[in-house]
Design a protein around this motif. Structure first.
Motif, mmCIF file in Angstrom:
data_model
loop_
_atom_site.group_PDB
_atom_site.id
_atom_site.type_symbol
_atom_site.label_atom_id
_atom_site.label_comp_id
_atom_site.label_asym_id
_atom_site.label_seq_id
_atom_site.Cartn_x
_atom_site.Cartn_y
_atom_site.Cartn_z
ATOM 1 N N ASN A 185 -61.812 3.643 17.230
ATOM 2 C CA ASN A 185 -61.681 3.633 15.869
ATOM 3 C C ASN A 185 -61.042 4.967 15.186
ATOM 4 O OD1 ASN A 185 -61.857 3.044 13.222
ATOM 5 N ND2 ASN A 185 -64.095 2.707 13.256
ATOM 6 N N MET A 186 -59.925 4.671 14.751
ATOM 7 C CA MET A 186 -59.241 6.021 14.429
ATOM 8 C C MET A 186 -60.018 6.652 13.047
ATOM 9 S SD MET A 186 -56.438 6.459 16.230
ATOM 10 C CE MET A 186 -55.554 7.438 15.714
ATOM 11 N N ARG A 187 -60.378 7.816 13.152
ATOM 12 C CA ARG A 187 -61.143 8.502 12.254
ATOM 13 C C ARG A 187 -60.223 9.480 11.254
ATOM 14 N NH1 ARG A 187 -61.271 13.876 13.539
ATOM 15 N NH2 ARG A 187 -60.584 14.379 15.728
ATOM 16 N N ARG A 188 -60.796 9.950 10.241
ATOM 17 C CA ARG A 188 -60.294 10.716 9.333
ATOM 18 C C ARG A 188 -60.186 12.168 10.026
ATOM 19 N NH1 ARG A 188 -62.752 7.348 5.816
ATOM 20 N NH2 ARG A 188 -61.888 6.775 3.983
ATOM 21 N N PHE A 189 -59.256 12.877 9.828
ATOM 22 C CA PHE A 189 -59.263 14.295 10.411
ATOM 23 C C PHE A 189 -60.177 15.085 9.306
ATOM 24 C CE2 PHE A 189 -55.379 14.285 7.638
ATOM 25 C CZ PHE A 189 -55.580 15.311 6.896
ATOM 26 N N ARG A 190 -60.795 16.147 10.129
ATOM 27 C CA ARG A 190 -61.598 17.029 9.396
ATOM 28 C C ARG A 190 -60.929 18.135 8.695
ATOM 29 N NH1 ARG A 190 -68.045 17.188 11.554
ATOM 30 N NH2 ARG A 190 -68.104 14.817 11.556
ATOM 31 N N ILE A 191 -61.507 18.894 7.830
ATOM 32 C CA ILE A 191 -60.768 19.939 7.244
ATOM 33 C C ILE A 191 -60.444 21.250 8.340
ATOM 34 C CG2 ILE A 191 -62.844 21.361 6.508
ATOM 35 C CD1 ILE A 191 -61.465 21.942 4.001
#
Length: 470
Positions: free
Chosen positions: A167-173
């Motif tokens: 499941n492709m996640r959002r990248f983090r800061i």
């Protein structure tokens, strides 16, 4: 689309490729980078890559047969089976069976829309013969109304563990900071506020040094590539775009409770439920409840929010002023954005950043705490909010945190600790927890008395600015 982070995802794919056979499904929101990660992963491998288009099933099979012909080096017009997917996959399995094959089916949502049984057929082929071959099979595509049931239903082909789901996640800061090392902490938070870790939105901002200018050019101006993105997104992903657009408009206007949303739309709450449920599954909105709620699904304190950061911006600043923007008057929106975005958009994004950092502290063992749940707290009247609470239900322990995003030169006041302790004491649901760890996150410095208090206590932690990213 820029490729950011994804080291864990690439490592997972390489591990699967090293196996004799593997079936992996890449899926996530549109714009999360499924195609981008495939582009990187297939480098140096002899891949059979088929990118589906919007066409009928027979034409999909015909083009796939041509893809096989190219892979097999056929110089004449391809012959052989095109009347069934089973025949095509059997042909592929029989060709040089000793050779490692990487089969990539991109835009799989179009294959599902052309043939609702496609995934069932594909899984049957995998179980009957493809899994016995030296093959890695990868499917990739965004979650849409037409595909969400195939990914998330109990009888989905992905639910028994044979197919590995990535499941492709959002990248983090912190991943964003690696690709923008020259940006200050404030600039990184601002960039994350408008992109929310979605790779496709980064294309709007270039080197990210003039973000408001970029928003004016690409989102406020009618000629901008993102000016109508929410409209285009809904037209692709849902069957009743007008209804879903209206729901997002009402939520974007600040209505977060189910009854308030229903009243604004003149709908019954039970009729509204399925629409909200689908928007949650598509990753466009989220339902949040106070972390202290024992039964979150039944809680009356649930609040709906747009969780796609760019859509939250669009429905707050573009949608209400669409007429003005059509006349070319971007100044009114730009002025409003510069005055209010910190309260409306940046601070909620900053709290999310701090929450992710606290989760990392727990996972890596930097603090001896294993949370059973983590979130925020508010009561029915949104009084006495606490930005972050992590709960260890088994051991009756808490981590509570307040987040400060202050103007340059200000400091977190000395009474911040006393204020947080009083807020915790006022919450009845927290009174059974005796062991409490306190965190304070800030973009600016902490006052000297607060630093002295933290130095003398092992239960108080102060985290500032760029420390969030290391």
């Amino acid at each position: 689309m820029r490729f950011i982070g994804r080291e864990k995802e690439l490592s997972f794919l390489e591990e699967e490729y090293a196996k004799k056979s593997s079936f992996v499904a890449l899926w996530g929101r549109e714009g999360f980078g499924q195609t981008a990660i495939i582009n990187v992963f297939e480098q140096g491998k002899h891949a059979i890559r088929f990118t589906a288009l919007i066409e009928v099933d027979s034409q999909c099979r015909r083009r796939f047969r041509q893809t096989l012909a190219d892979y097999m080096g056929e110089t004449e017009s391809p012959t052989g089976p095109i009347d069934s997917w089973q025949g095509l996959f059997r042909m592929l399995a029989d060709y040089r069976p000793e050779e490692k094959k990487l089969i990539i089916l991109d835009n799989v949502q179009f294959l599902i829309e052309a043939n609702k049984e496609f995934l069932v057929i594909l899984r049957r082929c995998w179980d009957e013969f493809l899994s016995d071959c030296n093959i890695m099979l990868v499917t990739a595509g965004p979650i849409r109304t037409s595909t969400v049931q195939h990914y998330q239903s109990r009888d989905s082909i992905y639910q028994d563990g044979v197919v590995k789901v990535l499941n492709m996640r959002r990248f983090r800061i912190n991943e964003l900071s690696v690709h923008h090392p020259k940006l200050s902490f404030a600039q990184l938070v601002m960039l994350y506020t408008f992109t929310g870790g979605v790779p496709i939105y980064l294309d709007m901002f270039g080197d990210a040094t003039h973000m408001i200018d970029c928003l004016e050019n690409d989102a406020m101006r009618t000629s901008g590539g993102y000016h109508e993105r929410p409209l285009e997104l809904l037209e692709r992903e849902v069957r009743e775009p007008a209804t879903y657009f209206s729901i997002l408009t009402v939520i974007g206007d600040g209505n977060s409770k189910l009854l308030d949303i229903a009243n604004k739309l003149d709908m019954k709450t039970n009729a509204l439920g399925p629409y909200l449920s689908l928007l949650v599954k598509l990753g466009l909105i989220e339902r949040r409840v106070p972390v202290t709620e024992p039964n979150p699904e039944k809680s009356r304190k649930g609040m709906y929010q747009i969780c796609d950061h760019f859509l939250a911006f669009w429905f707050k600043y573009i949608c209400p002023y669409y007429g003005e923007l059509d006349r070319g008057n971007t100044a009114v929106v730009r002025e409003l954005l510069e005055k209010t975005y910190m309260q409306n958009l940046l601070f909620p994004s900053y709290v999310k950043i701090c929450t992710e950092l606290l989760e990392d502290f727990c996972v890596t063992g930097q603090i001896p705490f294993t949370p059973t749940r983590i979130g925020s707290y508010w009561n029915s009247d949104n009084i006495c909010p606490i930005d972050i609470i992590a709960v260890d239900e088994d051991n009756k322990r808490l981590v509570v945190a307040d987040c400060f995003y202050l103007p340059e030169g200000e400091v977190v006041p000395a009474d911040a600790f006393g204020t947080l302790v009083k807020k915790c004491a006022a919450i009845e649901d927290l009174r059974g927890y005796k062991d409490v760890i306190y965190f304070f996150f800030s973009n600016q410095n902490f006052s000297a008395p607060l630093q002295e208090l933290a130095n003398s206590s092992g239960q108080i932690h102060l985290v500032k600015g760029m420390d969030l990213l290391t």
